[in-house]
Write an enzyme that holds these catalytic residues in place. Structure first.
Site, PDB file in Angstrom:
ATOM      1  N   ASP A   1       9.623   2.827   2.168  1.00 11.94           N
ATOM      2  CA  ASP A   1       7.945   3.303   2.195  1.00 11.94           C
ATOM      3  C   ASP A   1       7.517   3.138   4.090  1.00 11.94           C
ATOM      4  O   ASP A   1       6.807   2.193   4.040  1.00 11.94           O
ATOM      5  CB  ASP A   1       6.197   2.887   1.189  1.00 11.94           C
ATOM      6  CG  ASP A   1       5.265   3.643   1.894  1.00 11.94           C
ATOM      7  OD1 ASP A   1       5.544   4.155   3.015  1.00 11.94           O
ATOM      8  OD2 ASP A   1       4.343   3.627   1.362  1.00 11.94           O
TER       9      ASP A   1
ATOM     10  N   PHE B   1       0.850  -0.927  -0.001  1.00  8.78           N
ATOM     11  CA  PHE B   1       0.453   0.286  -0.478  1.00  8.78           C
ATOM     12  C   PHE B   1       0.990   1.494   0.042  1.00  8.78           C
ATOM     13  O   PHE B   1       1.105   1.457   0.950  1.00  8.78           O
ATOM     14  CB  PHE B   1      -1.024   0.056   1.607  1.00  8.78           C
ATOM     15  CG  PHE B   1      -1.882   1.277   0.999  1.00  8.78           C
ATOM     16  CD1 PHE B   1      -2.911   1.114   0.445  1.00  8.78           C
ATOM     17  CD2 PHE B   1      -1.684   2.806   1.753  1.00  8.78           C
ATOM     18  CE1 PHE B   1      -3.867   2.314  -0.015  1.00  8.78           C
ATOM     19  CE2 PHE B   1      -2.643   3.362   1.981  1.00  8.78           C
ATOM     20  CZ  PHE B   1      -3.573   3.126   0.845  1.00  8.78           C
TER      21      PHE B   1
ATOM     22  N   LYS C   1       2.569   9.571   8.902  1.00  5.53           N
ATOM     23  CA  LYS C   1       1.713   9.466   9.585  1.00  5.53           C
ATOM     24  C   LYS C   1       2.080   9.739  11.188  1.00  5.53           C
ATOM     25  O   LYS C   1       1.673  11.071  11.140  1.00  5.53           O
ATOM     26  CB  LYS C   1       1.580   7.876   9.366  1.00  5.53           C
ATOM     27  CG  LYS C   1       0.474   7.291   7.981  1.00  5.53           C
ATOM     28  CD  LYS C   1       0.173   5.692   8.976  1.00  5.53           C
ATOM     29  CE  LYS C   1      -1.213   5.655   7.655  1.00  5.53           C
ATOM     30  NZ  LYS C   1      -1.113   4.955   6.520  1.00  5.53           N
TER      31      LYS C   1
HETATM   32  C1  LIG Z   1      -0.997   4.974   5.084  1.00  7.38           C
HETATM   33  C2  LIG Z   1      -0.255   4.737   4.232  1.00  7.38           C
HETATM   34  C3  LIG Z   1       0.219   5.347   3.127  1.00  7.38           C
HETATM   35  C4  LIG Z   1      -0.829   6.472   2.485  1.00  7.38           C
HETATM   36  O1  LIG Z   1      -0.184   7.746   3.405  1.00  7.38           O
HETATM   37  P1  LIG Z   1      -1.557   8.816   3.351  1.00  7.38           P
HETATM   38  O2  LIG Z   1      -1.502   9.764   4.050  1.00  7.38           O
HETATM   39  O3  LIG Z   1      -2.949   8.393   3.570  1.00  7.38           O
HETATM   40  O4  LIG Z   1      -1.398   9.090   1.937  1.00  7.38           O
HETATM   41  C5  LIG Z   1       1.413   4.953   2.506  1.00  7.38           C
HETATM   42  N1  LIG Z   1       1.931   4.772   2.531  1.00  7.38           N
HETATM   43  C6  LIG Z   1       1.568   3.255   3.801  1.00  7.38           C
HETATM   44  C7  LIG Z   1       3.124   2.499   3.989  1.00  7.38           C
HETATM   45  C8  LIG Z   1       1.209   3.658   4.355  1.00  7.38           C
HETATM   46  O5  LIG Z   1       0.772   2.896   5.641  1.00  7.38           O
END
Ligand SMILES: *Cc1c(COP(=O)(O)O)cnc(C)c1O
Length: 404
Positions: free
Chosen positions: A224, A139, A253
């Site tokens: 990420d 994700f 986050k």
């Molecule tokens: C939550 C998340 C995102 C997206 O972040 P947003 O602030 O909602 O755009 C991207 N990568 C990972 C691993 C995440 O947990």
């Protein structure tokens, strides 16, 4: 307003992308607790999906934010910003990166990382290198490009055609990765722990080999760390568990403790591909958001929160492991630090989440089998014990009595 009034208004005016939400609205929070409109107290073991690392309304944090609100909120990136420079410095001094750029969200940070990887090869004259390999069930966000990066069809299908140039391979499968690497490849991007698809961990061996493949094929390594960063896994950044440094990593986050901010962090040779005019943001890294980020970093590093995340994570996993030994309906307990998943052998995680909610505990449910825990990093053994006790009671109740 009553909860029913709010739900009705939401249904009437808010786009229905979240469907039926959990029927509660919170009025205030403190530490790991939240109180709803009727003053019922909840224990927050989801922490705003890994955002509220400091807990709710951490006194030092809100004090700093309040005083910044009275001074300055936004000026634009036409001018220098003190808190931005300071937050950049502390992130760089505490990581393997040399330069940083601030965005407003995780998706936007990942967009920045993807743009940086592509421009890096463009500026080296290697214009054929543009493809980014990511993992299945990953994700990376909700923008069109990060949806293309995300290895889950359900997010992609409605929006085709997506940004081209992404390939997805199975996690921890080296052969699949090797096969996916062609002369067009420019980077491999992955989460060290896949949060949104069920707390799935990459193995140390796999990561070592990924790094080797990157070196051999002139590929950038992008982590990420939107969810695994900021102390969540018991170290400041997830990559610190491995003896591997990425070329680029992204944050969001918990970085702003609830104030929206994300970051693209990169090594100098990569970061220098961004030149004036190549990237930007109106809100990204504004004085208020960076003050929040600076306060979060300060509290994380100086108040022992990362050490607490490591310690409490071990304790939490041990307690959950005890439940696993007691109930055969639990298949596995996994995770690092305070990013923990509990997998059932059958599709009961949603139902289980609801039962915990009724008892005043907020947890996540991913897919149909996994409960996900992302409590604030200030969580204590007493609070963990309360949750484990609630889990034990539900597991022991008639519905789930499958003792081993
Ligand atoms: C939550 C998340 C995102 C997206 O972040 P947003 O602030 O909602 O755009 C991207 N990568 C990972 C691993 C995440 O947990």
């Amino acid at each position: 307003m009553t909860l029913q009034d709010i739900i009705q208004m939401d249904k009437e005016y808010f786009m229905n992308v979240f469907g039926d939400r959990i029927p509660v609205c919170f009025r205030y929070g403190k530490g790991i607790n939240l109180w709803d409109l009727e003053d019922k107290v909840y224990y927050d073991f989801l922490g705003g999906i890994a955002v509220n690392a400091l807990g709710h309304c951490h006194p030092k944090f809100t004090e700093i934010l309040k005083s910044q609100l009275d001074k300055l909120i936004h000026t634009s990136s036409l001018y220098y910003i003190e808190s931005q420079a300071k937050l950049a410095k502390t992130l760089i001094q505490n990581s393997c990166a040399d330069k940083v750029f601030f965005s407003n969200s995780g998706a936007e940070a990942n967009e920045g990382a993807i743009k940086l990887a592509r421009i890096y090869f463009k500026k080296k004259g290697l214009t054929h290198k543009y493809e980014i390999i990511t993992l299945k069930n990953s994700f990376h966000g909700r923008t069109l490009t990060t949806v293309a990066a995300t290895g889950q069809e359900k997010y992609q299908k409605p929006y085709a055609p997506l940004t081209p140039g992404f390939k997805h391979v199975e996690i921890n499968n080296l052969e699949a990765l090797k096969e996916a690497i062609t002369p067009s490849a420019c980077a491999i991007m992955l989460e060290l722990i896949q949060g949104e698809s069920g707390v799935n961990l990459v193995t140390e061996e796999y990561l070592q080999q990924v790094k080797k493949l990157c070196d051999e094929n002139d590929l950038l390594l992008i982590f990420d760390e939107v969810q695994t960063g900021m102390g969540r896994t018991g170290k400041l950044f997830g990559y610190m568990h491995f003896n591997i440094e990425p070329d680029i990593f992204t944050l969001a986050k918990a970085l702003g403790g609830g104030i929206p901010i994300g970051a693209v962090c990169a090594k100098q040779h990569v970061a220098s591909a961004f030149e004036p005019g190549d990237h930007g943001s109106t809100f990204g890294g504004n004085p208020f958001a960076c003050t929040a980020g600076l306060a979060v970093m300060d509290i994380l590093l100086n108040d022992g929160l990362i050490e607490n995340a490591a310690k409490m994570g071990e304790y939490f996993k041990t307690r959950l492991q005890e439940l696993k030994d007691k109930y055969s309906i639990i298949n596995e307990v996994r995770g690092k630090g305070l990013m923990i998943g509990l997998e059932f052998t059958s599709d009961i995680s949603k139902e289980f989440m609801k039962k915990l909610f009724q008892k005043g505990f907020l947890v996540g449910s991913v897919g149909t089998k996994v409960l996900r825990f992302l409590p604030p990093l200030i969580v204590t053994t007493e609070e963990i014990d309360k949750l484990v006790e609630a889990l034990d009671k539900i597991l022991g109740s008639s519905q789930f009595t499958v003792h081993s």
